[in-house]
Write an enzyme that holds these catalytic residues in place. Structure first.
Site, PDB file in Angstrom:
ATOM      1  N   ARG A   1       0.801  -1.217   0.000  1.00 24.90           N
ATOM      2  CA  ARG A   1       0.000   0.000   0.000  1.00 24.90           C
ATOM      3  C   ARG A   1       0.844   1.283   0.000  1.00 24.90           C
ATOM      4  O   ARG A   1       0.546   2.234  -0.718  1.00 24.90           O
ATOM      5  CB  ARG A   1      -0.868  -0.023   1.259  1.00 24.90           C
ATOM      6  CG  ARG A   1      -2.025   0.934   1.271  1.00 24.90           C
ATOM      7  CD  ARG A   1      -2.719   0.863   2.648  1.00 24.90           C
ATOM      8  NE  ARG A   1      -2.986  -0.492   3.058  1.00 24.90           N
ATOM      9  CZ  ARG A   1      -4.155  -1.111   2.915  1.00 24.90           C
ATOM     10  NH1 ARG A   1      -5.164  -0.462   2.393  1.00 24.90           N
ATOM     11  NH2 ARG A   1      -4.313  -2.352   3.319  1.00 24.90           N
TER      12      ARG A   1
ATOM     13  N   ARG B   1     -12.916  -2.227  -1.989  1.00 27.06           N
ATOM     14  CA  ARG B   1     -12.605  -1.872  -0.597  1.00 27.06           C
ATOM     15  C   ARG B   1     -13.781  -1.259   0.171  1.00 27.06           C
ATOM     16  O   ARG B   1     -13.993  -1.625   1.332  1.00 27.06           O
ATOM     17  CB  ARG B   1     -11.367  -0.965  -0.507  1.00 27.06           C
ATOM     18  CG  ARG B   1     -10.060  -1.657  -0.953  1.00 27.06           C
ATOM     19  CD  ARG B   1      -8.826  -0.820  -0.595  1.00 27.06           C
ATOM     20  NE  ARG B   1      -8.492  -0.925   0.801  1.00 27.06           N
ATOM     21  CZ  ARG B   1      -8.620   0.035   1.699  1.00 27.06           C
ATOM     22  NH1 ARG B   1      -9.033   1.231   1.332  1.00 27.06           N
ATOM     23  NH2 ARG B   1      -8.328  -0.162   2.959  1.00 27.06           N
TER      24      ARG B   1
ATOM     25  N   CYS C   1     -26.596  -4.133  -8.469  1.00 24.36           N
ATOM     26  CA  CYS C   1     -27.824  -4.328  -7.703  1.00 24.36           C
ATOM     27  C   CYS C   1     -27.543  -4.874  -6.306  1.00 24.36           C
ATOM     28  O   CYS C   1     -27.947  -5.981  -5.963  1.00 24.36           O
ATOM     29  CB  CYS C   1     -28.758  -5.250  -8.484  1.00 24.36           C
ATOM     30  SG  CYS C   1     -29.366  -4.431  -9.961  1.00 24.36           S
ATOM     31  N   GLU C   2     -26.833  -4.106  -5.517  1.00 24.39           N
ATOM     32  CA  GLU C   2     -26.558  -4.442  -4.112  1.00 24.39           C
ATOM     33  C   GLU C   2     -26.432  -3.132  -3.353  1.00 24.39           C
ATOM     34  O   GLU C   2     -25.802  -2.194  -3.845  1.00 24.39           O
ATOM     35  CB  GLU C   2     -25.195  -5.133  -3.973  1.00 24.39           C
ATOM     36  CG  GLU C   2     -25.082  -6.423  -4.659  1.00 24.39           C
ATOM     37  CD  GLU C   2     -24.597  -7.546  -3.741  1.00 24.39           C
ATOM     38  OE1 GLU C   2     -24.329  -7.303  -2.548  1.00 24.39           O
ATOM     39  OE2 GLU C   2     -24.516  -8.649  -4.241  1.00 24.39           O
TER      40      GLU C   2
END
Lengths: 404, 404
Positions: free
Chosen positions: B271, B307, B338-339
């Protein structure tokens, strides 16, 4: 799935043999279970014979969609890719509905060209975009409008979709305005009112409440909807202590609703059709004792099956060979990915496990392979369809060379 | 990234131009930022010039790994796929360490053949498996043992890895036993002690505690470790109010540790090397007002960038063109999937947004593309590397025909 001579079997095939022949991790689907689920679903609502559109997002395997199509279902799609695969699987366009909050111009264009049954729009902007494209093509397009009924589905927060804080559909006020707008449009024919309040719903009461709201609104807008799309969301029992959705009560509520509203009902089930048909077979790589914990590291991981990491979902696990002895150990079943989220479940009073044992994660047919990724550059599993004693490869195992 | 004449620019290229030419969603990486991150990382620890192994799981793009290799870094890999891609990117095997709790026999076999620097084992079973394979090949294999120091990294639960309830490494007791075991082995040469307590760590004190524990254990086992692999986990500032990791204090603690232990330090940063180099450019498809909420539906989704859905992570967003006006609206930025989990962030006091605006999600270089999937059968985004005013396609946009 049941044990035949202590060997866990999918239809007539022992899981152990599958694992040895096709390696692991491997997704397996039972055709018999699929057929039974579809038969039951139809039976539950046979008095008004709805159009049942399989929710492709729950499983996008073209061979499974083919079988589902042959068993009489249509398709509910949410993207151009899903629309393409439904058509490739042989689903007739007139049995396809297109849902989703963010259909792009390209997707709308493609859907209009394919003459599908309905584009279920979810915003004023989308209705106007459909109209614009229809006009440019000199076509009349059949649409639905998705209403957000502000109904709590009493399910997981992540998969609730019918409350006003969710992004889906339009509220009552906008709905009424859009009905009026569509009536004045030359290129849009308003055929459908659609709703979908969430996923994995096990209580029939939110559905009853939703129907009462629909009834009221239809009265108010005074429009004859040829179709009422009630969405899906019917839950399944992932664990023995999950309660079961009372289909009878839901059926009674719909029949009552249909007395006032002569419309064709559409359903969009995914999980209740495909969920319990699928299992993920994996192998125990290592067992590691660490203090009081016993980590069972299997070769399936969160990239293969995301629901535990993403939703905290817990899935039943079964050994491929039954030993009839219970271990006093508590097993933490984890995958090999370098994340603490890569954990499947905790097993208590399970049989003693050993390295190289095969173990099965149950009920992974829905949102299993469709949510899988190549995280940690892991190739995706093979998918097999089991029919009696026959095994058909319905998607090949991905190879490293496809990724690297 | 900065605004040049009100246009958000990556190095010398306006985001708007990228979006128009390459479409959206699009991952962009800044070479200059990458170079600067690596230079800073080296500078922070220059007194003991560690071996810096880039954590490939954070970003598996072979072209980026190539650049990272040219800038002097090695690779930390966690699977056969990652090991293959590191080698393909030109990283010398003697700069590659292999981590992970579930290395399969195949993976160990391959790693031994490639003569990599270290296989960092995480269990007794794995040590024995490495020994078995090494013996069959008549080789002496260089290994590390990963210790679980039972140290709370004070980060998100999902990305903590160094506590005893986590699956990683072995506890002190097992560690001591394994050191002894390795000393007696003819095919294993114990070269390294490795630790990794978690990800996105912003407090130096867990690192200090970890080093004190290492010091104590090394004393106890009385073994000369050629390498001490301190893992990665260095956090970055995703939001303006995130504090910054105090590298000076961490450096001081390591230097103190090295006075007693003459070892080469290995780091495994991901990262902190690649995170802030990446941005995800997307387009506003629709804006939908629903009661007090204003939903901004963009064409990037949870499949492109996981994330927020997976960890509840919140990433800064920026408009491609600055308007210098603040809207009073609260925007909910969501994707088209669709969530309800497909939500990126809530924007307050942001500038007024319009449909077709381009908007950028910041700091997506790590665990962005590597965690992406084809959920909803959405093709994966294109990846671009920006160097000054040059744009290089480092991965093509996936096509529907690759999926359907």
């Amino acid at each position: 799935m049941k044990y035949i001579n202590k060997k866990l079997s999918i239809e007539k095939v022992a899981v152990e043999n599958i694992a040895k022949k096709y390696k692991t991790p491997t997704y397996c689907y039972s055709y018999r279970q699929l057929k039974e689920n579809i038969r039951n679903f139809k039976k539950n609502f046979k008095s008004f014979s709805p159009l049942i559109c399989f929710s492709v997002k729950s499983n996008t395997n073209v061979n499974l969609i083919k079988e589902i199509g042959k068993l009489g279902l249509g398709a509910d799609v949410v993207s151009m890719g899903e629309l393409m695969i439904a058509i490739k699987a042989g689903i007739k366009p007139k049995k396809i509905v297109f849902s989703g909050v963010g259909k792009t111009s390209n997707e709308i264009d493609y859907a209009i060209d394919k003459n599908i049954l309905l584009i279920n729009a979810e915003s004023e902007s989308e209705i106007k975009e459909i109209e614009r494209i229809a006009k440019s093509k000199k076509k009349k397009v059949h649409v639905g409008i998705r209403l957000n009924p502000n109904t709590d589905a009493k399910t997981l927060k992540q998969i609730s979709t019918g409350k006003k804080e969710n992004k889906f559909g339009v509220n009552e006020k906008t709905f009424c305005e859009l009905v009026k707008y569509c009536k004045g449009s030359k290129n849009i024919i308003l055929k459908c009112l659609s709703v979908h309040i969430g996923s994995q719903i096990l209580d029939h009461r939110p559905y009853e409440k939703m129907l009462r709201i629909l009834d009221k609104i239809i009265n108010k807008v005074n429009h004859k909807f040829e179709f009422i799309d009630l969405g899906g969301g019917m839950g399944i029992s992932y664990n023995n202590n999950d309660k079961k959705l009372n289909y009878k009560r839901y059926n009674i509520a719909i029949k009552k609703f249909l007395k006032n509203n002569k419309s064709k009902i559409i359903f969009e089930p995914g999980r209740s059709i495909i969920g319990d048909t699928g299992t993920l077979v994996s192998k125990v790589i290592y067992i590691k004792k660490s203090g009081r914990k016993n980590f069972v590291i299997i070769n399936a991981a969160m990239n293969d099956f995301m629901r535990p990491a993403l939703y905290g979902a817990s899935h039943k696990m079964l050994p491929s060979v039954k030993k009839n002895t219970n271990s006093k150990k508590t097993y933490e079943v984890v995958g090999p990915i370098c994340e603490s989220t890569d954990k499947f479940t905790t097993l208590k009073s399970f049989q003693e496990l050993e390295e190289n044992d095969f173990i099965v994660i149950c009920d992974v047919g829905a949102y299993g392979m469709s949510l899988s990724s190549n995280y940690n550059l892991r190739p995706k599993p093979i998918e097999l369809l089991i029919k009696g004693s026959k095994i058909k490869i319905i998607r090949k195992r991905q190879k490293h060379k496809d990724l690297v």
